[in-house]
Write an enzyme that holds these catalytic residues in place. Sequence first.
Site, PDB file in Angstrom:
ATOM      1  N   ILE A  80       0.883  -1.167   0.000  1.00 25.86           N
ATOM      2  CA  ILE A  80       0.000   0.000   0.000  1.00 25.86           C
ATOM      3  C   ILE A  80       0.916   1.209   0.000  1.00 25.86           C
ATOM      4  CG2 ILE A  80      -1.826   1.231   1.222  1.00 25.86           C
ATOM      5  CD1 ILE A  80      -2.328  -1.388   2.783  1.00 25.86           C
ATOM      6  N   ILE A 126       4.247  -1.404   3.474  1.00 21.60           N
ATOM      7  CA  ILE A 126       3.802  -0.017   3.372  1.00 21.60           C
ATOM      8  C   ILE A 126       4.891   0.752   2.629  1.00 21.60           C
ATOM      9  CG2 ILE A 126       3.114   2.053   4.641  1.00 21.60           C
ATOM     10  CD1 ILE A 126       1.272  -0.347   5.211  1.00 21.60           C
ATOM     11  N   GLU A 127       4.474   1.577   1.687  1.00 16.76           N
ATOM     12  CA  GLU A 127       5.399   2.491   1.009  1.00 16.76           C
ATOM     13  C   GLU A 127       4.958   3.907   1.326  1.00 16.76           C
ATOM     14  OE1 GLU A 127       6.605   4.083  -3.480  1.00 16.76           O
ATOM     15  OE2 GLU A 127       5.152   2.463  -3.270  1.00 16.76           O
ATOM     16  N   VAL A 128       5.924   4.765   1.597  1.00 18.42           N
ATOM     17  CA  VAL A 128       5.671   6.200   1.688  1.00 18.42           C
ATOM     18  C   VAL A 128       6.581   6.838   0.652  1.00 18.42           C
ATOM     19  CG1 VAL A 128       5.729   8.264   3.117  1.00 18.42           C
ATOM     20  CG2 VAL A 128       5.052   6.080   4.124  1.00 18.42           C
TER      21      VAL A 128
END
Length: 171
Positions: A80, A126-128
């Site tokens: 995500i 998780i990707e930011v």
Amino acid sequence: MENPLQLKCLNHVSILCRSIEKSVHFYVKVLGFFPIKRPGSFDFSGAWLFNYGIGIHLVQSENPDNMPKIGHINPKNNHISFQCESMATVEKKLEEMKIEYVKGGVEESGIRVEQLFFHDPDGTMIEVCNCDNLPVIPLPRSDSLQSCSSLVSCNIQQIRQQEPIEQAVKI
């Protein structure tokens, strides 16, 4: 562009959890979501969270011990992705919270996108990123079902095809 199902937007992502409590804590304290009311008619444990125009639905695993082990951080795994205002701030906060992460990045036509990848308590990636730096350029209709053998040449073609549209918009 066709919309055969007349979709409006992405509503939520559902995530199977070993521990609802640990996952709620992570999504609230790390990613800034807030709990919202969940229908009481469900016959299984879970929690609903919301922020940034999207819901996260956490579902308690019936057999947490049989959930896949959390592996190494691999940016190519399902994930995500969230856009952020400051990559430096995100990296500093992850370090303060002692959350292991992997840095990544992509460059296209002189535009650099920075990425940080990490896991939630259950191994969901998780990707930011600052992905909003990279423009969304639709493929021409005839090419939309074909994959490009070279991403660079494909994007150069897209940019060239987009230029007449941008010039027309300026008029």
